[in-house]
Design a protein around this motif. Structure first.
Motif, PDB file in Angstrom:
ATOM      1  N   ALA A  63       0.810  -1.219   0.000  1.00 23.95           N
ATOM      2  CA  ALA A  63       0.000   0.000   0.000  1.00 23.95           C
ATOM      3  C   ALA A  63       0.843   1.269   0.000  1.00 23.95           C
ATOM      4  CB  ALA A  63      -0.931   0.004   1.210  1.00 23.95           C
ATOM      5  N   SER A  64       2.151   1.137   0.160  1.00 25.10           N
ATOM      6  CA  SER A  64       3.023   2.312   0.277  1.00 25.10           C
ATOM      7  C   SER A  64       3.874   2.467  -0.971  1.00 25.10           C
ATOM      8  CB  SER A  64       3.938   2.177   1.510  1.00 25.10           C
ATOM      9  OG  SER A  64       3.171   1.986   2.681  1.00 25.10           O
ATOM     10  N   LYS A  65       3.611   3.530  -1.737  1.00 21.46           N
ATOM     11  CA  LYS A  65       4.491   3.830  -2.864  1.00 21.46           C
ATOM     12  C   LYS A  65       5.868   4.214  -2.342  1.00 21.46           C
ATOM     13  CE  LYS A  65       0.866   5.279  -6.092  1.00 21.46           C
ATOM     14  NZ  LYS A  65       0.350   6.379  -6.947  1.00 21.46           N
ATOM     15  N   THR A  66       5.865   5.045  -1.326  1.00 13.73           N
ATOM     16  CA  THR A  66       7.102   5.340  -0.593  1.00 13.73           C
ATOM     17  C   THR A  66       6.816   5.114   0.882  1.00 13.73           C
ATOM     18  OG1 THR A  66       6.526   7.701  -0.452  1.00 13.73           O
ATOM     19  CG2 THR A  66       7.953   7.013  -2.278  1.00 13.73           C
ATOM     20  N   LEU A  67       7.722   4.472   1.552  1.00 13.57           N
ATOM     21  CA  LEU A  67       7.516   4.052   2.940  1.00 13.57           C
ATOM     22  C   LEU A  67       7.709   5.231   3.883  1.00 13.57           C
ATOM     23  CD1 LEU A  67       6.999   1.366   4.499  1.00 13.57           C
ATOM     24  CD2 LEU A  67       9.464   1.295   4.886  1.00 13.57           C
ATOM     25  N   ARG A 180      19.150   9.654   1.575  1.00 16.59           N
ATOM     26  CA  ARG A 180      18.535   9.710   0.249  1.00 16.59           C
ATOM     27  C   ARG A 180      18.443  11.149  -0.243  1.00 16.59           C
ATOM     28  NH1 ARG A 180      17.978   7.809  -4.631  1.00 16.59           N
ATOM     29  NH2 ARG A 180      16.016   8.393  -5.604  1.00 16.59           N
ATOM     30  N   GLU A 181      18.097  12.057   0.623  1.00 15.18           N
ATOM     31  CA  GLU A 181      17.988  13.474   0.245  1.00 15.18           C
ATOM     32  C   GLU A 181      19.346  14.036  -0.158  1.00 15.18           C
ATOM     33  OE1 GLU A 181      16.020  17.653   1.960  1.00 15.18           O
ATOM     34  OE2 GLU A 181      15.847  15.781   3.101  1.00 15.18           O
ATOM     35  N   SER A 182      20.393  13.620   0.549  1.00 17.88           N
ATOM     36  CA  SER A 182      21.744  14.060   0.194  1.00 17.88           C
ATOM     37  C   SER A 182      22.132  13.550  -1.193  1.00 17.88           C
ATOM     38  CB  SER A 182      22.754  13.567   1.233  1.00 17.88           C
ATOM     39  OG  SER A 182      22.550  14.195   2.476  1.00 17.88           O
ATOM     40  N   VAL A 183      21.776  12.289  -1.484  1.00 19.14           N
ATOM     41  CA  VAL A 183      22.078  11.724  -2.802  1.00 19.14           C
ATOM     42  C   VAL A 183      21.369  12.524  -3.891  1.00 19.14           C
ATOM     43  CG1 VAL A 183      21.690   9.713  -4.288  1.00 19.14           C
ATOM     44  CG2 VAL A 183      22.582   9.405  -1.978  1.00 19.14           C
ATOM     45  N   VAL A 184      20.109  12.841  -3.673  1.00 22.07           N
ATOM     46  CA  VAL A 184      19.340  13.599  -4.668  1.00 22.07           C
ATOM     47  C   VAL A 184      19.943  14.983  -4.873  1.00 22.07           C
ATOM     48  CG1 VAL A 184      17.110  14.662  -5.157  1.00 22.07           C
ATOM     49  CG2 VAL A 184      17.205  12.332  -4.245  1.00 22.07           C
ATOM     50  N   GLN A 185      20.282  15.648  -3.780  1.00 20.10           N
ATOM     51  CA  GLN A 185      20.834  17.005  -3.880  1.00 20.10           C
ATOM     52  C   GLN A 185      22.188  16.999  -4.583  1.00 20.10           C
ATOM     53  OE1 GLN A 185      23.564  18.453  -1.765  1.00 20.10           O
ATOM     54  NE2 GLN A 185      23.352  20.273  -3.059  1.00 20.10           N
ATOM     55  N   LEU A 186      23.046  16.053  -4.222  1.00 15.07           N
ATOM     56  CA  LEU A 186      24.355  15.976  -4.868  1.00 15.07           C
ATOM     57  C   LEU A 186      24.231  15.552  -6.330  1.00 15.07           C
ATOM     58  CD1 LEU A 186      26.436  14.318  -2.006  1.00 15.07           C
ATOM     59  CD2 LEU A 186      26.666  16.660  -2.870  1.00 15.07           C
ATOM     60  N   PRO A 258      11.007   8.040   0.580  1.00 15.05           N
ATOM     61  CA  PRO A 258      10.841   9.393   0.028  1.00 15.05           C
ATOM     62  C   PRO A 258      12.192  10.012  -0.333  1.00 15.05           C
ATOM     63  CG  PRO A 258       9.583   9.122   2.063  1.00 15.05           C
ATOM     64  CD  PRO A 258      10.477   7.925   1.941  1.00 15.05           C
ATOM     65  N   ASN A 259      12.159  11.004  -1.197  1.00  6.31           N
ATOM     66  CA  ASN A 259      13.393  11.675  -1.617  1.00  6.31           C
ATOM     67  C   ASN A 259      13.880  12.719  -0.619  1.00  6.31           C
ATOM     68  OD1 ASN A 259      13.736  10.232  -3.982  1.00  6.31           O
ATOM     69  ND2 ASN A 259      12.572  11.689  -5.221  1.00  6.31           N
ATOM     70  N   ARG A 260      13.017  13.072   0.323  1.00  6.80           N
ATOM     71  CA  ARG A 260      13.421  14.088   1.299  1.00  6.80           C
ATOM     72  C   ARG A 260      12.648  13.904   2.602  1.00  6.80           C
ATOM     73  NH1 ARG A 260      14.076  18.665  -0.545  1.00  6.80           N
ATOM     74  NH2 ARG A 260      14.118  18.101  -2.754  1.00  6.80           N
ATOM     75  N   LEU A 261      13.224  14.406   3.653  1.00 12.52           N
ATOM     76  CA  LEU A 261      12.566  14.386   4.951  1.00 12.52           C
ATOM     77  C   LEU A 261      11.391  15.358   4.971  1.00 12.52           C
ATOM     78  CD1 LEU A 261      15.684  14.384   7.324  1.00 12.52           C
ATOM     79  CD2 LEU A 261      14.012  12.528   7.117  1.00 12.52           C
ATOM     80  N   PRO A 262      10.437  15.169   5.877  1.00 10.25           N
ATOM     81  CA  PRO A 262       9.345  16.145   5.993  1.00 10.25           C
ATOM     82  C   PRO A 262       9.887  17.528   6.334  1.00 10.25           C
ATOM     83  CG  PRO A 262       8.854  14.142   7.225  1.00 10.25           C
ATOM     84  CD  PRO A 262      10.283  14.039   6.796  1.00 10.25           C
TER      85      PRO A 262
END
Length: 479
Positions: A63-67, A180-186, A258-262
């Motif tokens: 049920a979770s596209k992103t956990l 994950r957010e760091s990977v996306v930003q870099l 998710p790609n970033r934290l809330p």
């Protein structure tokens, strides 16, 4: 005589272990103590329960596209086998109480003498003895009460393990998503530096850029690629830790995060009674209180058995058979004995001293725990408030300023006012500011998770002092 003793044993007490004989004895209290989590907890003790729980976990994953964090915690509480092992300790304690409610089995012995005696068909005499431990009977109620205190401790320990797993899973999720957010930003930054590196190479071929400027562009691009690779490794390791917490394997490990934290919350928890909340709710403090009570009850039990450690009453009979005038006559005699150990050498003082020391140890440990709980709650609240302020500073001030500086530097570079080195320095500073902002947001959410554990229990994560003293990570080539 023997029949009367049996009846006496049956009527000596009315406490039974029926309430502890059920499989999930005491688990309702575990659920009550962990209700703050607002999550489902299950003590799996049958194949049907295991299959139902496994299906529930797969449903949550599907049920979770992103956990999200809440789903991750719920999966861990349902699927972590270490938690189920901790619940087994609760079952052991329940069985101990159940056992303590039972009377000590009497010892019965029957013997025959004179087997094959001439003139008698089978034996000459039959003798029977029934031995009952009177000391166990006299201290039975105290033993049951002490076992019940230990059972309450086991309930709280099971609740504490549940809170610990929930907190650890939440922290693992925060760390994994931050990575994950760091990977996306870099990755976004590297796209821009790749293009700049290619442009520098083309300008060099055309003679419009010096070799030194080209080298700076290429070196910065390589350094950023290395940092991105390190970030991807950190992301994989952080996700694996989360996977372990949730007890997943096989195809189930393919979940997405998710790609970033809330974003930072607009309103914070505000309270001036944080210490009172912690003292009222900390499960580990309640366990320490029960430890003191258990030692007090054990101390009383030790005093009760100080001088006499083994006291038994023995009742028996002996029936003799004799042949007289061609007839077999029987004669039965009864006997009663009291057996006990004479405390000539061991007066029980050493055992009494050990009980006293155990009580004193538990009292001091409880006092220390109370002081620590107060301090931990204050530290956790201070870290929670301060880390929010720091994260807001990076988000609202530092990152926008570094972005503006880079944009202006790019304009002046295009106008031939600044050189390549200055532009690269400003770009590095912007990337570094973005990484610091991500880390600050991560630290806030970790502090929020630690605040919950400081109030209810569940183990602390990184200490606030360690967070405050940790050096911020810098982009390659930062200065």
């Amino acid at each position: 005589m023997i029949g009367g003793m049996v009846v006496l044993l049956m009527l000596a007490g009315c406490t039974t272990g029926a309430e502890f004989s059920v499989k999930d004895a005491g688990f309702d209290k575990v659920k009550d103590k962990t209700s703050v989590l607002s999550k489902e907890t299950v003590w799996v003790q049958s194949r049907a329960q295991a299959e139902k729980t496994e299906a529930r976990v797969k449903t949550l994953l599907a049920a979770s596209k992103t956990l999200d964090a809440e789903t991750a915690v719920q999966i861990a509480l349902l699927n972590n086998k270490g938690l189920q092992a901790a619940y087994a300790d609760l079952g052991d304690a329940g069985a101990d109480v159940w056992q303590s409610t039972m009377f000590v089995n009497p010892t019965v012995s029957v013997g025959l003498t004179g087997i094959g005696t001439p003139g008698l068909e089978a034996y000459r005499a039959i003798e029977g003895i029934l031995a009952v431990n009177l000391l166990a009977l006299a201290t039975r109620e105290k033993t049951i009460k002490a076992a019940k205190v230990r059972f309450e401790q086991a309930q709280l320990n099971a609740a504490l393990k549940t809170l610990e797993l929930a907190a650890s899973t939440r922290r693992a999720w925060i760390n994994a998503v931050a990575a994950r957010e760091s990977v996306v930003q870099l990755g976004q930054a590297q796209v821009a530096t790749d293009a700049a590196s290619e442009l520098a190479q083309e300008l060099g071929k055309a003679g419009s850029m010096t070799k030194a400027s080209q080298a700076r562009e290429h070196a910065f691009n390589a350094e950023l690629a290395g940092q991105a690779a390190q970030a991807r490794l950190a992301e994989r390791l952080a996700k694996e830790e989360l996977t372990r917490m949730m007890g997943l394997w096989g195809n189930d490990v393919a979940y997405k995060l998710p790609n970033r934290l809330p974003s930072l919350p607009k309103k914070l928890i505000t309270t001036n009674v944080i210490e009172a909340l912690a003292l009222a709710n900390r499960v580990d403090l309640q366990i320490a209180k029960l430890e003191l009570e258990a030692n007090a009850r054990t101390y009383g039990l030790t005093e009760a058995t100080r001088f006499v450690t083994d006291l038994e009453i023995v009742a028996g009979f002996e029936t003799e058979r004799e042949r007289e005038d061609g007839k077999i006559k029987k004669e039965t005699t009864h006997s009663k004995e009291l057996e006990f150990v004479i405390p000539i050498f061991d007066s029980g003082k050493a055992r009494l001293r050990k009980a006293e020391l155990a009580y004193m140890r538990a009292a001091n440990q409880l006092a220390e725990k109370a002081v620590n709980v107060r301090s931990e709650s204050r530290s956790a609240y201070e870290a929670y408030r301060s880390s929010h302020d720091i994260a807001r500073l990076y988000r609202n001030s530092l990152v926008p300023l570094r972005t503006t500086i880079e944009q202006q530097s790019l304009l002046t570079y295009n106008g031939m006012i600044t050189n390549t080195f200055e532009l690269l320095a400003d770009t590095r500073d912007k990337i570094n500011a973005q990484q610091l902002a991500i880390n600050a947001k991560r630290d806030f959410w970790l502090a929020a998770a630690n605040l919950t554990t400081a109030i209810y229990g569940g183990g602390a994560g990184t200490a606030p002092a360690e967070i405050a003293s940790a050096a911020p990570s810098s982009a390659p080539g930062g200065h």
